[in-house]
Design a protein around this motif. Structure first.
Motif, PDB file in Angstrom:
ATOM      1  N   UNK A 171       0.824  -1.369   0.154  1.00 25.92           N
ATOM      2  CA  UNK A 171       0.168   0.031  -0.055  1.00 25.92           C
ATOM      3  C   UNK A 171       0.810   0.865   0.519  1.00 25.92           C
ATOM      4  N   UNK A 172       1.761   1.020   0.805  1.00 21.63           N
ATOM      5  CA  UNK A 172       2.627   2.298   0.785  1.00 21.63           C
ATOM      6  C   UNK A 172       3.510   2.877  -0.982  1.00 21.63           C
ATOM      7  N   UNK A 173       4.155   1.860  -1.260  1.00 25.15           N
ATOM      8  CA  UNK A 173       4.244   1.638  -2.430  1.00 25.15           C
ATOM      9  C   UNK A 173       3.835   2.073  -3.477  1.00 25.15           C
ATOM     10  N   UNK A 174       2.052   1.357  -3.440  1.00 25.78           N
ATOM     11  CA  UNK A 174       0.891   2.714  -3.991  1.00 25.78           C
ATOM     12  C   UNK A 174       0.882   3.424  -3.626  1.00 25.78           C
ATOM     13  N   UNK A 175       0.677   4.333  -2.675  1.00 27.39           N
ATOM     14  CA  UNK A 175       0.457   5.969  -2.133  1.00 27.39           C
ATOM     15  C   UNK A 175       1.742   6.732  -3.117  1.00 27.39           C
ATOM     16  N   UNK A 176       2.646   6.365  -3.088  1.00 28.29           N
ATOM     17  CA  UNK A 176       3.926   6.825  -3.240  1.00 28.29           C
ATOM     18  C   UNK A 176       4.324   6.968  -4.658  1.00 28.29           C
ATOM     19  N   UNK A 177       3.761   5.581  -5.996  1.00 20.97           N
ATOM     20  CA  UNK A 177       3.521   6.350  -6.643  1.00 20.97           C
ATOM     21  C   UNK A 177       2.352   7.067  -7.735  1.00 20.97           C
ATOM     22  N   UNK A 178       0.998   7.279  -6.974  1.00 21.28           N
ATOM     23  CA  UNK A 178       0.021   7.513  -6.995  1.00 21.28           C
ATOM     24  C   UNK A 178       0.812   8.888  -7.236  1.00 21.28           C
ATOM     25  N   UNK A 207      -1.381  -5.502 -26.163  1.00 19.40           N
ATOM     26  CA  UNK A 207      -1.595  -5.686 -24.588  1.00 19.40           C
ATOM     27  C   UNK A 207      -0.459  -4.037 -24.489  1.00 19.40           C
ATOM     28  N   UNK A 208      -1.311  -2.603 -24.054  1.00 16.09           N
ATOM     29  CA  UNK A 208      -0.367  -1.024 -23.382  1.00 16.09           C
ATOM     30  C   UNK A 208       0.244  -2.084 -22.139  1.00 16.09           C
ATOM     31  N   UNK A 209       0.013  -2.544 -21.687  1.00 16.14           N
ATOM     32  CA  UNK A 209       1.318  -3.152 -20.234  1.00 16.14           C
ATOM     33  C   UNK A 209       0.741  -2.853 -19.165  1.00 16.14           C
ATOM     34  N   UNK A 210       0.511  -3.316 -18.141  1.00 15.26           N
ATOM     35  CA  UNK A 210      -0.006  -2.395 -16.581  1.00 15.26           C
ATOM     36  C   UNK A 210       0.495  -1.668 -16.047  1.00 15.26           C
ATOM     37  N   UNK A 211      -0.830  -0.995 -15.349  1.00 16.61           N
ATOM     38  CA  UNK A 211      -0.163   0.886 -14.899  1.00 16.61           C
ATOM     39  C   UNK A 211       1.278   0.041 -14.209  1.00 16.61           C
ATOM     40  N   UNK A 212       1.440   1.569 -13.541  1.00 18.87           N
ATOM     41  CA  UNK A 212       2.521   1.577 -13.357  1.00 18.87           C
ATOM     42  C   UNK A 212       2.970   1.549 -11.742  1.00 18.87           C
ATOM     43  N   UNK A 213       1.358   1.623 -11.098  1.00 15.19           N
ATOM     44  CA  UNK A 213       1.259   1.958 -10.122  1.00 15.19           C
ATOM     45  C   UNK A 213       1.422   0.706  -9.498  1.00 15.19           C
ATOM     46  N   UNK A 214       0.477   0.138 -10.313  1.00 14.71           N
ATOM     47  CA  UNK A 214       0.330  -1.477  -9.992  1.00 14.71           C
ATOM     48  C   UNK A 214       2.150  -2.841  -9.982  1.00 14.71           C
ATOM     49  N   UNK A 215       2.319  -1.856 -11.173  1.00 16.13           N
ATOM     50  CA  UNK A 215       4.603  -2.496 -11.590  1.00 16.13           C
ATOM     51  C   UNK A 215       4.870  -1.890  -9.884  1.00 16.13           C
ATOM     52  N   UNK A 216       4.808  -0.946  -8.847  1.00 18.49           N
ATOM     53  CA  UNK A 216       5.521  -0.282  -8.105  1.00 18.49           C
ATOM     54  C   UNK A 216       4.630  -1.383  -7.024  1.00 18.49           C
ATOM     55  N   UNK A 217       3.813  -1.515  -7.194  1.00 17.74           N
ATOM     56  CA  UNK A 217       3.121  -2.489  -5.829  1.00 17.74           C
ATOM     57  C   UNK A 217       3.322  -3.794  -5.882  1.00 17.74           C
ATOM     58  N   UNK A 218       3.519  -4.480  -7.138  1.00 12.15           N
ATOM     59  CA  UNK A 218       4.253  -5.294  -7.193  1.00 12.15           C
ATOM     60  C   UNK A 218       5.610  -5.463  -7.453  1.00 12.15           C
ATOM     61  N   UNK A 219       6.474  -4.479  -7.393  1.00 13.03           N
ATOM     62  CA  UNK A 219       8.209  -4.778  -6.416  1.00 13.03           C
ATOM     63  C   UNK A 219       7.463  -4.887  -5.178  1.00 13.03           C
ATOM     64  N   UNK A 220       7.128  -4.129  -4.403  1.00 12.75           N
ATOM     65  CA  UNK A 220       7.219  -4.224  -3.079  1.00 12.75           C
ATOM     66  C   UNK A 220       6.553  -5.467  -2.482  1.00 12.75           C
TER      67      UNK A 220
END
Ligand SMILES: *Cc1c(COP(=O)(O)O)cnc(C)c1O
Length: 391
Positions: free
Chosen positions: A53-60, A274-287
């Motif tokens: 969640x923290x990563x989601x907020x930062x990337x937003x 396919x145009x990819x998964x959102x940056x936010x989602x990928x930052x969440x996945x990275x976390x």
């Protein structure tokens, strides 16, 4: 005149979950004071953990500033995520190049879409019972399907036999049976595929539920697999991403069919459609791959695994034979008194007020079986396990 894809008319109606819902609704109307316990849940229920969640907020927030705003991302997924995925494989001694990793919005889409790069002349080997997506996506494009029996005789782990097939579907740990292949058994499949020049589609969606060190988490632990296998992974069950949507597919560069690289074909397909998964989602996945992320996700997985163990032990206590439960969030068992799946579903609903998933919904070999899921809340699982003891 426009014409439809007539293959769609060959699809069975997807009655399973609708019929369960209808039966439950009817029961609730008739018995408004009875509380039902749902052991039929096929979706995670614990919320996304803090680190993610923290990563989601930062990337937003990054998206809201000119300097850090991101538009279209790279076709294969951001390198920061693919690097983490690569490192994670490396920890298990598997060498994957980041250009073999394709980030996507989940395994289900990739498992369906992968058929785009194969000829319609392929025959597909699909286990029965199985996750219905494998068979339905092949019916939709008119591929010939050969079913292989998964049953008590083979512990729901079919081995290669003389039935050659071009595309082979393997799901381990398995949905719905919870069965998991050993390295030796997967080696047989890899040897078979290399010999017949077949391709294995390896669905590792439940890999994170494996409890035993010796069981394979990835098909790429098996020697020879890089010339015959594509692996589908998902953050859905391992990190609660069923609603967030992210997974990835590994297509090795060594996969060459008719002198053509499957990695190149899939790259072309992925980039075009396919145009990819959102940056936010990928930052969440990275976390997920951070130390804290791993600990928090593992805690949730352990919660489900403990649930599964409770369910399994309650079946054991009434001497009912079951499969799965230790390396998967599913417990699979034969209905008592030779009852049919739906018969036992009704019996469970009426007498124990428990909802299960009828095995017959997963294929003919699922008839007279039931699937219990461990994705529910602990208190309900404990309550259900007490009731099961009265079976
Ligand atoms: C849940 C599940 C998946 C994951 O699908 P996603 O699209 O990533 O959510 C894949 N395979 C099986 C067998 C599953 O049960």
């Amino acid at each position: 005149m426009a014409k439809i894809n007539k293959n769609y008319l060959n699809l069975g109606n997807n009655y399973l979950f609708r019929e369960i819902e209808e039966k439950v609704q009817k029961f609730n109307i008739k018995n408004p004071n009875k509380k039902l316990i749902n052991l039929g849940i096929g979706d995670v229920t614990l919320p996304i953990c803090d680190q993610i969640l923290k990563s989601a907020v930062e990337s937003i927030k990054e998206m809201g500033k000119t300097e850090t705003f991101k538009g279209y991302g790279p076709n294969l997924g951001y390198e920061f995520l693919r690097e983490k995925i690569k490192e994670n494989y490396f920890k298990s001694g598997i060498n994957i190049n980041i250009n073999e990793i394709f980030v996507s919005d989940g395994a289900k889409c990739d498992i369906s879409n992968i058929l785009d790069i194969f000829s319609k002349e392929n025959t597909c080997l699909i286990p029965d019972p199985v996750y219905p997506v494998y068979s339905d996506t092949n019916i939709m494009i008119g591929n010939e399907i050969i079913y292989m029996d998964a049953n008590e005789e083979n512990n729901f782990l079919p081995k290669p036999n003389s039935k050659t097939a071009d595309l082979i579907y393997i799901c381990s740990p398995n949905n719905p049976t919870g069965a998991v292949y050993t390295k030796e058994m997967l080696q047989e499949w890899v040897d078979f595929a290399n010999l017949n020049k077949s391709i294995i589609f390896f669905d590792a969606a439940y890999e994170s539920f494996i409890s035993c060190e010796n069981l394979p988490h990835s098909i790429f632990e098996i020697p020879g697999s890089k010339t015959c296998a594509i692996e589908f992974k998902s953050f859905s069950k391992s990190a609660g991403f069923t609603g967030i949507r992210c997974g990835y597919t590994v297509v090795p560069k060594d996969l060459i069919i008719e002198n053509v690289s499957l990695n190149k074909l899939w790259n072309r397909r992925h980039s075009t459609k396919f145009n990819g998964v959102s940056y936010i989602t990928q930052k969440m996945a990275e976390a997920i791959f951070t130390e804290e992320g791993q600990i928090q996700c593992q805690k949730n997985i352990n919660y489900y695994k403990e649930n599964a163990k409770i369910i399994a032990n309650s079946l054991k206590s009434v001497e009912m034979k079951f499969f799965g439960g230790y390396h998967a969030p599913y417990v699979w068992f034969k209905c008592p008194k030779n009852m049919y799946s739906w018969e036992f579903f009704d019996y469970l609903l009426k007498n124990l007020n428990i909802i299960g998933t009828p095995g017959s919904g997963f294929g003919k070999n699922g008839e007279k079986y039931m699937r219990f899921s461990s994705f529910g809340r602990r208190e309900y699982v404990l309550e259900a396990s007490e009731k099961i003891k009265n079976l």
